[in-house]
Design a protein around this motif. Structure first.
Motif, PDB file in Angstrom:
ATOM      1  N   VAL A 173     -60.239  14.803 -33.543  1.00 36.65           N
ATOM      2  CA  VAL A 173     -59.358  14.931 -34.702  1.00 36.65           C
ATOM      3  C   VAL A 173     -58.141  15.722 -34.247  1.00 36.65           C
ATOM      4  N   VAL A 174     -56.950  15.240 -34.574  1.00 40.75           N
ATOM      5  CA  VAL A 174     -55.710  15.916 -34.185  1.00 40.75           C
ATOM      6  C   VAL A 174     -54.904  16.224 -35.442  1.00 40.75           C
ATOM      7  N   ALA A 175     -54.512  17.478 -35.587  1.00 38.89           N
ATOM      8  CA  ALA A 175     -53.650  17.891 -36.694  1.00 38.89           C
ATOM      9  C   ALA A 175     -52.371  18.469 -36.113  1.00 38.89           C
ATOM     10  N   GLY A 176     -51.252  18.120 -36.717  1.00 40.91           N
ATOM     11  CA  GLY A 176     -49.965  18.639 -36.266  1.00 40.91           C
ATOM     12  C   GLY A 176     -48.904  18.314 -37.281  1.00 40.91           C
ATOM     13  N   ASN A 177     -47.742  18.958 -37.146  1.00 37.41           N
ATOM     14  CA  ASN A 177     -46.672  18.609 -38.076  1.00 37.41           C
ATOM     15  C   ASN A 177     -46.158  17.202 -37.758  1.00 37.41           C
ATOM     16  N   THR A 178     -45.379  16.671 -38.663  1.00 36.26           N
ATOM     17  CA  THR A 178     -44.982  15.259 -38.571  1.00 36.26           C
ATOM     18  C   THR A 178     -44.250  14.963 -37.267  1.00 36.26           C
ATOM     19  N   VAL A 218     -47.750  14.577 -45.387  1.00 36.76           N
ATOM     20  CA  VAL A 218     -47.208  14.336 -46.723  1.00 36.76           C
ATOM     21  C   VAL A 218     -45.770  13.832 -46.641  1.00 36.76           C
ATOM     22  N   ALA A 219     -44.977  14.458 -45.769  1.00 35.13           N
ATOM     23  CA  ALA A 219     -43.554  14.125 -45.685  1.00 35.13           C
ATOM     24  C   ALA A 219     -43.039  14.540 -44.317  1.00 35.13           C
ATOM     25  N   SER A 220     -41.734  14.432 -44.119  1.00 39.52           N
ATOM     26  CA  SER A 220     -41.136  14.735 -42.816  1.00 39.52           C
ATOM     27  C   SER A 220     -41.422  16.151 -42.343  1.00 39.52           C
ATOM     28  N   TYR A 221     -41.472  17.107 -43.271  1.00 39.55           N
ATOM     29  CA  TYR A 221     -41.636  18.507 -42.877  1.00 39.55           C
ATOM     30  C   TYR A 221     -42.882  19.152 -43.475  1.00 39.55           C
ATOM     31  N   VAL A 222     -43.789  18.353 -43.999  1.00 37.61           N
ATOM     32  CA  VAL A 222     -45.110  18.832 -44.405  1.00 37.61           C
ATOM     33  C   VAL A 222     -46.121  17.864 -43.795  1.00 37.61           C
ATOM     34  N   GLY A 223     -46.725  18.282 -42.686  1.00 38.40           N
ATOM     35  CA  GLY A 223     -47.532  17.364 -41.884  1.00 38.40           C
ATOM     36  C   GLY A 223     -49.028  17.523 -42.060  1.00 38.40           C
ATOM     37  N   GLY A 224     -49.764  16.896 -41.149  1.00 40.26           N
ATOM     38  CA  GLY A 224     -51.217  16.900 -41.202  1.00 40.26           C
ATOM     39  C   GLY A 224     -51.835  18.258 -40.966  1.00 40.26           C
ATOM     40  N   ASP A 225     -51.092  19.174 -40.328  1.00 38.80           N
ATOM     41  CA  ASP A 225     -51.621  20.528 -40.158  1.00 38.80           C
ATOM     42  C   ASP A 225     -51.775  21.225 -41.511  1.00 38.80           C
ATOM     43  N   ILE A 226     -50.881  20.931 -42.443  1.00 38.72           N
ATOM     44  CA  ILE A 226     -50.983  21.537 -43.771  1.00 38.72           C
ATOM     45  C   ILE A 226     -52.091  20.864 -44.574  1.00 38.72           C
ATOM     46  N   THR A 227     -52.259  19.560 -44.403  1.00 40.30           N
ATOM     47  CA  THR A 227     -53.406  18.882 -45.020  1.00 40.30           C
ATOM     48  C   THR A 227     -54.705  19.538 -44.553  1.00 40.30           C
ATOM     49  N   ALA A 228     -54.801  19.819 -43.262  1.00 44.63           N
ATOM     50  CA  ALA A 228     -55.995  20.474 -42.713  1.00 44.63           C
ATOM     51  C   ALA A 228     -56.155  21.871 -43.297  1.00 44.63           C
ATOM     52  N   ASP A 229     -55.049  22.621 -43.443  1.00 41.40           N
ATOM     53  CA  ASP A 229     -55.100  23.953 -44.057  1.00 41.40           C
ATOM     54  C   ASP A 229     -55.693  23.886 -45.464  1.00 41.40           C
ATOM     55  N   VAL A 230     -55.188  22.944 -46.259  1.00 39.23           N
ATOM     56  CA  VAL A 230     -55.628  22.809 -47.650  1.00 39.23           C
ATOM     57  C   VAL A 230     -57.125  22.504 -47.711  1.00 39.23           C
ATOM     58  N   GLU A 284     -56.022  20.136 -59.686  1.00 40.46           N
ATOM     59  CA  GLU A 284     -55.274  19.192 -60.509  1.00 40.46           C
ATOM     60  C   GLU A 284     -53.933  18.787 -59.895  1.00 40.46           C
ATOM     61  N   PHE A 285     -53.298  19.696 -59.145  1.00 40.12           N
ATOM     62  CA  PHE A 285     -52.009  19.363 -58.547  1.00 40.12           C
ATOM     63  C   PHE A 285     -51.768  20.254 -57.336  1.00 40.12           C
ATOM     64  N   LEU A 286     -50.924  19.789 -56.432  1.00 43.21           N
ATOM     65  CA  LEU A 286     -50.491  20.575 -55.282  1.00 43.21           C
ATOM     66  C   LEU A 286     -49.007  20.297 -55.050  1.00 43.21           C
ATOM     67  N   VAL A 287     -48.209  21.344 -54.857  1.00 44.05           N
ATOM     68  CA  VAL A 287     -46.796  21.181 -54.554  1.00 44.05           C
ATOM     69  C   VAL A 287     -46.486  22.010 -53.315  1.00 44.05           C
ATOM     70  N   SER A 288     -45.660  21.470 -52.423  1.00 48.64           N
ATOM     71  CA  SER A 288     -45.436  22.150 -51.145  1.00 48.64           C
ATOM     72  C   SER A 288     -43.960  22.172 -50.784  1.00 48.64           C
ATOM     73  N   CYS A 289     -43.609  23.109 -49.898  1.00 50.16           N
ATOM     74  CA  CYS A 289     -42.249  23.168 -49.347  1.00 50.16           C
ATOM     75  C   CYS A 289     -42.339  23.718 -47.929  1.00 50.16           C
ATOM     76  N   ALA A 290     -41.247  23.592 -47.181  1.00 54.14           N
ATOM     77  CA  ALA A 290     -41.263  23.991 -45.774  1.00 54.14           C
ATOM     78  C   ALA A 290     -39.918  24.556 -45.362  1.00 54.14           C
ATOM     79  N   CYS A 291     -39.925  25.381 -44.303  1.00 55.39           N
ATOM     80  CA  CYS A 291     -38.682  25.923 -43.748  1.00 55.39           C
ATOM     81  C   CYS A 291     -38.932  26.307 -42.296  1.00 55.39           C
ATOM     82  N   SER A 292     -37.877  26.641 -41.589  1.00 54.19           N
ATOM     83  CA  SER A 292     -37.998  27.125 -40.214  1.00 54.19           C
ATOM     84  C   SER A 292     -38.317  28.610 -40.262  1.00 54.19           C
ATOM     85  N   ALA A 293     -39.451  29.016 -39.685  1.00 52.87           N
ATOM     86  CA  ALA A 293     -39.887  30.410 -39.779  1.00 52.87           C
ATOM     87  C   ALA A 293     -39.977  31.105 -38.429  1.00 52.87           C
TER      88      ALA A 293
END
Length: 458
Positions: free
Chosen positions: A290-295, A345-357, A386-395
């Motif tokens: 299994v591989v998780a990483g950003n998009t 999920v999107a360009s800047y919310v990748g599979g690593d965040i899915t794995a986190d959740v 019921e819902f999940l909302v996400s955002c991303a930035c350079s940290a």
């Protein structure tokens, strides 16, 4: 070209840069801008031989040139100074994930039993097949499939041609007692190997976190579900830029996609190889991954076009990928092993965040909760079942010295933990217990939290 003080020798074509050659030699060198001559961190010194340096490639007042803007014109001896090298970092592999100032290890929540049921991507079954007779003359393939249905009610089961070609010989050489390696497929199951004898206790999988800065892998016994060990290293793509934007830009250069993909595979295969050697596991015994990483990291690993992730309206080639095979991906495990890429999920919310959740159980909670992943990229998820909302930035640059006088990576001497008691006494710890040299991200977060609790900041 010879690199000093390492004494390494590497072949480099005259149209490639010294930065490419240094990266190919496995020497980690600063290149925040991805080889565009902007950051001026890849300074090297040509000790002997001739080199061609582009305009802007010489450092004024110094005997150094920028490796990204310099190409060889013959045999060279090049010194890579310590100031240009990426320091060895402390890489957290998850084995001490709850150990910190504010969360004692004994109070760590154990959610794994509640969240996950053992259901591996691949497994092995030992079969003692009845020998063919005139009264039982079904084909070798049907004999295997019949036993799989009888033992585990597995169907449909696909057997690829490359496995079928060696099936008859293996069955007879093994006296009809064999172990079948099986992976899950979109519409059932697939046999990826048939081995003589009982090797059912030798089935392993790897879980890989392909980060922008670091790569970590865990080796798992698929029979027991137990994690045998973890290993990590710096992502070798760092030589082509320290953030995803720099790497996307580098991918647009001639040969860039190949270099970035090769660097990612070297990193992943490196940590898998370390784990396999440490636990005496053969590559063919690793039958699932299994591989998780950003998009962006997933695009670069698989050779997908990443350019449009950077351009408005920021569209990736794919966020959810079909089941892949290790041989096609370039992973050095069983070539027909199933490789599952965590969906993004999107360009800047990748599979690593899915794995986190999933790992945190955020999607299974009634109460509103927040998940924060601070890496080279920083992502935040708020929600519940019921819902999940996400955002991303350079940290990453902010926590690793960008604009912070004493900021640094989590290398030797970095303050990584800070606490402040009610009497105002300050305590801290550093990476490897060395004298303090600066503060890494976890130290900065700890310090702000301690000052907030003490009322020093509001």
């Amino acid at each position: 070209m010879t690199l000093e003080p390492d004494g390494l020798t590497v072949a480099v074509a005259e149209d490639r840069t010294l930065l490419d050659a240094i990266a190919a030699a496995g020497v980690s060198i600063h290149s925040l801008c991805g080889g565009r001559g902007i950051c001026q961190r890849c300074r090297v010194r040509v000790r002997s031989g001739q080199a061609r340096t582009e305009p802007g490639g010489r450092v004024p007042g110094e005997p150094h040139v920028l490796a990204c803007l310099t190409r060889p014109a013959g045999d060279l001896v090049v010194e890579v100074p310590a100031t240009s090298r990426l320091e060895a970092e402390q890489i957290l592999t998850g084995e001490a994930r709850w150990d910190g100032v504010f969360t004692p290890a004994e109070s760590a929540p154990d959610t794994s039993a509640r969240l996950f049921v053992a259901s591996p991507l691949a497994f092995k079954l030992y079969l003692e097949l009845p020998r063919p007779t005139l009264n039982d003359s079904v084909s070798d393939l049907q004999r295997v499939l019949r036993e799989l249905r009888r033992q585990r009610r597995l169907e449909p089961v696909h057997v690829p041609l490359e496995v079928l070609r060696g099936l008859s010989g293996t069955l007879r050489d093994a006296g009809w007692d064999v172990t079948v390696s099986i992976t899950r497929a979109d519409s059932g199951y697939e046999v990826i190997d048939v081995e003589p004898g009982d090797t059912s206790h030798r089935a392993f999988g790897v879980a890989v976190d392909l980060g922008t800065t670091t790569v970590v892998a865990h080796l798992v016994d698929l029979g027991s579900g137990r994690t045998l060990g973890a290993s990590g290293m710096v992502n070798r793509q760092a030589a082509y830029g320290e953030d995803v934007i720099s790497r996307i830009i580098h991918a647009g250069e001639p040969g860039g996609p190949g270099r970035l993909r090769a660097a990612a595979l070297e990193s992943i295969n490196g940590v898998i190889g370390d784990l396999a050697r440490a636990h005496r596991v053969e590559a063919r015994e690793i039958v699932g991954a299994v591989v998780a990483g950003n998009t962006t990291m997933i695009h670069l690993l698989l050779g997908l076009e990443p350019a449009y992730i950077r351009r408005e309206p920021y569209i990736p080639a794919a966020t959810s990928l079909p089941v892949l095979r290790a041989g096609a991906c370039g992973l050095r495990i069983h070539p027909r092993a199933l490789v599952a890429i965590m969906p993004g999920v999107a360009s800047y919310v990748g599979g690593d965040i899915t794995a986190d959740v999933l790992a945190a159980g955020l999607d299974d909670r009634d109460e509103l909760a927040m998940l924060i992943d601070v890496g080279t990229n920083g992502e935040t998820v708020v929600g519940n079942r019921e819902f999940l909302v996400s955002c991303a930035c350079s940290a990453g640059p902010a926590f690793e010295g960008g604009g912070i006088t004493w900021g640094m990576r989590a290398a030797r001497g970095a303050i990584q933990r800070v606490s402040l008691d009610e009497a105002g006494r300050l305590a801290w710890s550093t990476v490897e217990g060395a004298p303090p040299r600066g503060m890494c991200g976890s130290g900065l977060v700890d310090l702000l939290a301690a000052m907030l609790r003490a009322g020093i900041v509001d």
